[in-house]
Design a protein around this motif. Structure first.
Motif: not given
Length: 595
Positions: A302-318
């Motif tokens: 679940l830590n993948k949800a906090a990995v920064q990939t460039g998207s700031t969408s609430m369903w892509m970054l927590c």
């Protein structure tokens, strides 16, 4: 801002008044505020117990339902009563807050009690009296009679959905986790909370069931209705003394976002250093009265949800904190699963155990007969005594050696209760076998008549149930509250109640399945309307075996469970005090030995 012993005059746990303003520790909260809250709980449990304790007898004697049907209807209703709190918790955590959710639910609850009192009072809302030995020979309740009665019962279920998960949470929030003095009070709170609950249940199991059996159902339901109205007024009167927490948003949406974001980034590697994960500044959390949580390796995917990939969408970054909150809730689900079966065993105490009592001699002197449901009073008295001894004696003794301010861990206390429930089913099976043998010896197995056996032969299983409940009920409630994240406390508390709901629904399923399977091939079956020809001894033995298997599953699950980190250092302070007292005691013992 004034400080005393390093603690701010203002609460540090994010609690505010109803207008959202910071509050002084000395002005609100503590046991003073809890006194108003506890009064409500005493009367509410009196009302709930006044219904549930004798419900199976009302269904069989007044609505003329069979044993299996009535037992299942009791557990269906109890299951719903304990399932709706998850909706009340959602509304409280996401929108209205605990206080307003509770107040609105109280109004619904009270309306249900009024309708239920009306349903049992008006002759047109129940079938005519029938004294046939077999209830199948009695006239059945009409659709209207059933509709009014069950509508009232399920209005209560809606009301309790908003009261049960929030009232205990409101009570616990009157103590600040950041103040060691209040923290130690909070550790005792759940023991005394359960004490107040069963004090109300004791009145319901004794006075109310006696009134229902010997005076009338109208008065038996009217008294708790009036008591509930009074307790709501007392709770509202205490409003100026309460501490509150602001709604933190939908917990289900938060958890869904974390899970969806982790799934979407399933190919993205998790950084080796937690600092590389996305997180808000501590100041951002402080502004909202929330608490930052450090990243853990538990459920690492679940830590993948906090990995920064460039998207700031609430369903892509927590944020890391959102991820950890989700983990804390998900970690409790396996524990939740292990609590269903023990609640199946508890359900027997207000269904089949009560039906057993109707077949026995209930005489106490020349003119008094003990209502079968009053046996539940022995559960309550035993639980009250056990809770007091546990909190005042056992914890103080054992905590000096375990260095745990709770004495033993919450899961250890829960497991001890599970073992006791298994023992109860073994005792109940042996007692029932004796009862059936006596029925056969006196030729009462076919007639269904009353046995020349005192009802007090059932006392051991009810007393043991009180000890077991003192372990499981307190530990389960405190565990799900304590291990839930700060922003999801109502949801965490509701999981404890979902456990009871699951146990009641599972009890109905098991009872129906066993009744059906044992009738196959032309057999009479284990559970019949005439208990003197039933085989409840085999049914209870079967439940003890299933309970043992569940306990083994519990041991496996707890082996992999890790408690969450405390948001404050209060527990460490208390542990250091215990360690200090232990060293002092050791030094005194050495000095005595030298003398």
């Amino acid at each position: 801002m004034a400080m005393e012993d390093g603690i701010s005059d203002y609460t540090q746990d994010g609690t505010v008044d109803l207008n959202g303003n910071p509050i002084l520790r000395t002005k609100r909260g503590g046991w003073k505020a809890c006194s108003f809250i506890v009064v409500y709980e005493v009367f509410e449990r009196m009302a709930y117990c006044g219904i549930s304790a004798n419900l199976i007898l009302y269904l069989t004697r007044k609505l003329h339902q069979g044993t299996v049907t009535a037992s299942n209807n009791v557990t269906y209703w109890n299951g719903t009563i304990w399932l709706t709190p998850i909706l009340g918790a959602y509304v409280a955590d996401a929108y209205l807050g605990r206080y307003w959710t509770f107040v609105i639910a109280c109004a619904i609850y009270l309306s249900g009690m009024c309708l239920l009192t009306l349903a049992v009072s008006v002759p047109g809302f129940r079938p005519p009296p029938c004294h046939a030995a077999n209830v199948s020979d009695c006239p059945k309740a009409t659709t209207l009679e059933l509709a009014v009665f069950y509508t009232a019962l399920y209005i209560l279920a809606v009301g309790t959905g908003g009261t049960k998960p929030n009232i205990s949470t409101i009570g616990a929030e009157q103590f600040d986790d950041f103040d060691p003095k209040e923290k130690i009070q909070k550790l005792s709170f759940f023991n005394w909370w359960m004490f107040s609950i069963f004090f109300g249940i004791l009145f319901g199991n004794t006075v109310l069931v006696y009134i229902q059996d010997n005076v009338g159902w109208a008065l038996g339901y009217g008294i708790p209705t009036a008591g509930l109205a009074l307790s709501i007024a007392i709770f509202l009167f205490g409003t100026p003394f309460y501490r509150h927490k602001k709604p933190a948003g939908s917990p289900f949406t938060k958890m869904a976002r974390v899970i969806v974001a982790a799934i979407k980034k399933w190919r993205v590697p998790v950084p080796t250093h937690p600092k590389e994960l996305y997180e808000l500044d501590a100041e951002e959390y402080a502004k909202k009265g929330k608490f930052k949580i450090e990243s853990t390796t538990t459920l690492r995917y679940l830590n993948k949800a906090a990995v920064q990939t460039g998207s700031t969408s609430m369903w892509m970054l927590c944020s890391v904190t959102e991820v950890e909150e989700t983990k804390q809730m998900l970690k409790m689900l396996p524990i939740l699963m292990t609590t269903f079966l023990p609640n199946v065993l508890v359900a027997q105490s207000y269904t089949l155990f009560i039906k057993q009592g109707t077949t026995l001699d209930r005489g106490m002197g020349k003119h008094f007969k003990l209502p079968p449901a009053s046996l539940g009073a022995f559960v309550t008295v035993t639980l009250l005594l056990t809770v007091v001894l546990y909190d005042r004696v056992f914890v103080k003794i054992i905590s000096k050696w375990t260095k745990n301010p709770r004495g033993i861990t919450l899961l250890q206390r829960l497991g001890l209760g599970f073992v006791l429930h298994i023992i109860i089913m073994i005792v109940a099976s042996l007692t029932e076998r004796h009862r059936l043998n006596v029925a056969k010896e006196h030729g009462l197995d076919q007639t269904g008549g009353q046995l020349p056996l005192t009802i007090f032969i059932l006392l051991p299983q009810f007393i043991l149930m009180g000890v077991a409940d003192a372990m499981t009920e307190v530990a389960r409630l405190e565990f799900f509250y304590d291990q839930a994240p700060e922003s999801m406390k109502s949801l965490g508390t509701s999981l404890s109640m979902t456990s009871v709901a699951g146990g009641n629904f599972l009890s109905s399923f098991i009872l129906s399945a066993v009744s059906r399977i044992t009738r196959e091939g032309g057999h009479k079956g284990w559970i019949q309307n005439n208990l003197n020809t039933s085989r409840l001894d085999l049914y209870f033995a079967f439940l003890s075996v299933v309970g043992f298997l569940n306990f083994l599953f519990f041991l496996v699950v707890t082996k992999f469970f890790h408690y969450k980190a405390e948001i404050s250092d209060s527990m460490e302070v208390l542990k250091e005090e215990l360690e200090g007292s232990r060293k002092d005691a050791y030094q005194v013992e050495l000095a005595d030995n030298k003398r």
